[in-house]
Motif scaffolding. Structure first.
Motif, PDB file in Angstrom:
ATOM      1  N   THR A  53      17.347 -13.159 -44.484  1.00 49.21           N
ATOM      2  CA  THR A  53      16.775 -12.517 -45.670  1.00 49.21           C
ATOM      3  C   THR A  53      15.924 -11.303 -45.312  1.00 49.21           C
ATOM      4  O   THR A  53      15.573 -10.509 -46.187  1.00 49.21           O
ATOM      5  CB  THR A  53      15.909 -13.524 -46.445  1.00 49.21           C
ATOM      6  N   MET A  54      15.595 -11.195 -44.007  1.00 51.46           N
ATOM      7  CA  MET A  54      14.784 -10.053 -43.572  1.00 51.46           C
ATOM      8  C   MET A  54      15.370  -9.472 -42.302  1.00 51.46           C
ATOM      9  O   MET A  54      15.718 -10.192 -41.373  1.00 51.46           O
ATOM     10  CB  MET A  54      13.343 -10.490 -43.302  1.00 51.46           C
ATOM     11  N   GLY A  55      15.448  -8.144 -42.257  1.00 46.61           N
ATOM     12  CA  GLY A  55      15.878  -7.456 -41.049  1.00 46.61           C
ATOM     13  C   GLY A  55      14.868  -6.382 -40.708  1.00 46.61           C
ATOM     14  O   GLY A  55      14.267  -5.764 -41.598  1.00 46.61           O
ATOM     15  N   TYR A  56      14.640  -6.214 -39.445  1.00 48.70           N
ATOM     16  CA  TYR A  56      13.667  -5.227 -38.980  1.00 48.70           C
ATOM     17  C   TYR A  56      14.361  -4.291 -37.998  1.00 48.70           C
ATOM     18  O   TYR A  56      15.249  -4.704 -37.251  1.00 48.70           O
ATOM     19  CB  TYR A  56      12.486  -5.908 -38.284  1.00 48.70           C
ATOM     20  N   TYR A  57      13.905  -3.049 -37.979  1.00 50.53           N
ATOM     21  CA  TYR A  57      14.511  -2.042 -37.120  1.00 50.53           C
ATOM     22  C   TYR A  57      13.448  -1.148 -36.525  1.00 50.53           C
ATOM     23  O   TYR A  57      12.471  -0.787 -37.180  1.00 50.53           O
ATOM     24  CB  TYR A  57      15.492  -1.169 -37.921  1.00 50.53           C
ATOM     25  N   ALA A  58      13.685  -0.762 -35.284  1.00 52.95           N
ATOM     26  CA  ALA A  58      12.858   0.274 -34.678  1.00 52.95           C
ATOM     27  C   ALA A  58      13.208   1.620 -35.304  1.00 52.95           C
ATOM     28  O   ALA A  58      14.341   1.838 -35.746  1.00 52.95           O
ATOM     29  CB  ALA A  58      13.113   0.313 -33.177  1.00 52.95           C
ATOM     30  N   ASP A  59      12.238   2.497 -35.306  1.00 53.10           N
ATOM     31  CA  ASP A  59      12.478   3.825 -35.881  1.00 53.10           C
ATOM     32  C   ASP A  59      13.634   4.543 -35.185  1.00 53.10           C
ATOM     33  O   ASP A  59      14.363   5.315 -35.823  1.00 53.10           O
ATOM     34  CB  ASP A  59      11.209   4.674 -35.768  1.00 53.10           C
ATOM     35  N   SER A  60      13.808   4.271 -33.912  1.00 50.44           N
ATOM     36  CA  SER A  60      14.817   4.969 -33.124  1.00 50.44           C
ATOM     37  C   SER A  60      16.244   4.610 -33.544  1.00 50.44           C
ATOM     38  O   SER A  60      17.186   5.348 -33.223  1.00 50.44           O
ATOM     39  CB  SER A  60      14.633   4.665 -31.632  1.00 50.44           C
TER      40      SER A  60
END
Length: 124
Positions: A53-60
């Motif tokens: 339900t949640m995904g996170y990403y680095a700015d790169s």
């Protein structure tokens, strides 16, 4: 004991795509992809929670990479598009705590199970 196996790495030209897979031996909690270049610190690039339900990403990588999981197959995927030479690294998946947050998912000390890594090389 949980084991993780990455696959899908390889050599690709700039602008190309790859899909990495992280196969777990049993049901996983949060799974995060990290990458490391020799001589540099390991970088957290994307994470997905247990229920996807949640995904996170680095700015790169935001906007180019997409993380997903198939719980029936105990597999987490990392679709990597528009690859750049600076994406070249060994990519690892790691299993960690039940809950991760926007402020913690990239902390490698939270993860206690790691795969062996898969090499991604972006070069013409």
């Amino acid at each position: 004991q949980l084991q993780l196996v990455e696959s899908g790495g390889g050599l690709v030209q700039p602008g190309g795509s790859l899909r990495l897979s992280c196969l777990a031996s049993e049901y996983m909690n949060a799974i995060t992809w990290f990458r490391q270049v020799p001589g540099k610190e390991r970088e957290g690039i994307s994470s997905i929670n247990r229920r996807a339900t949640m995904g996170y990403y680095a700015d790169s990588v935001r906007g180019r990479f997409t993380i997903s999981r198939d719980s029936a197959k105990n597999t987490v995927y990392l679709q990597m598009n528009s690859l750049k030479p600076e994406d070249t690294a060994v990519y690892y998946c790691a299993a960690g705590p039940v809950f991760v947050s926007d402020g913690t998912w990239f902390m490698d000390a939270l993860y206690n199970t790691w795969g062996q890594g898969t090499q991604v090389t972006v070069s013409s």
